[in-house]
Motif scaffolding. Sequence first.
Motif: not given
Length: 98
Positions: A49-53, A63-64, A69-70, A88-89
């Motif tokens: 969810a937090l990293t890309e390349a 956020a998506g 998850g919620v 959301a994303a």
Amino acid sequence: MVLALAVGTYAFRLVGPVLHGRVELPDRVQELLSAGAIVLLVALLATGALTEAGGFAGWARPAGVLVGGVLAWRRAPFVVVVLGAAGAAGVLRAVGAG
């Protein structure tokens, strides 16, 4: 290499049913294994969810994932979870926050 990983994965999947009922693990070990599985899933979720390349993926993806998850936690239907997370994303990317 892929063949070795496939064989290892199949072996891990086979061990559970083969050893079921033959090996008794102490309660503490079962608790630690459950906690370890949760930690690994959270780590996989966080890195995806937090990293890309090798860098931060932007705010839209986390956020998506959070919205999805919620919704999943609130036991929404799978389609609602997926569409809510994607929506959301998408909205955040459309307004330039992605």
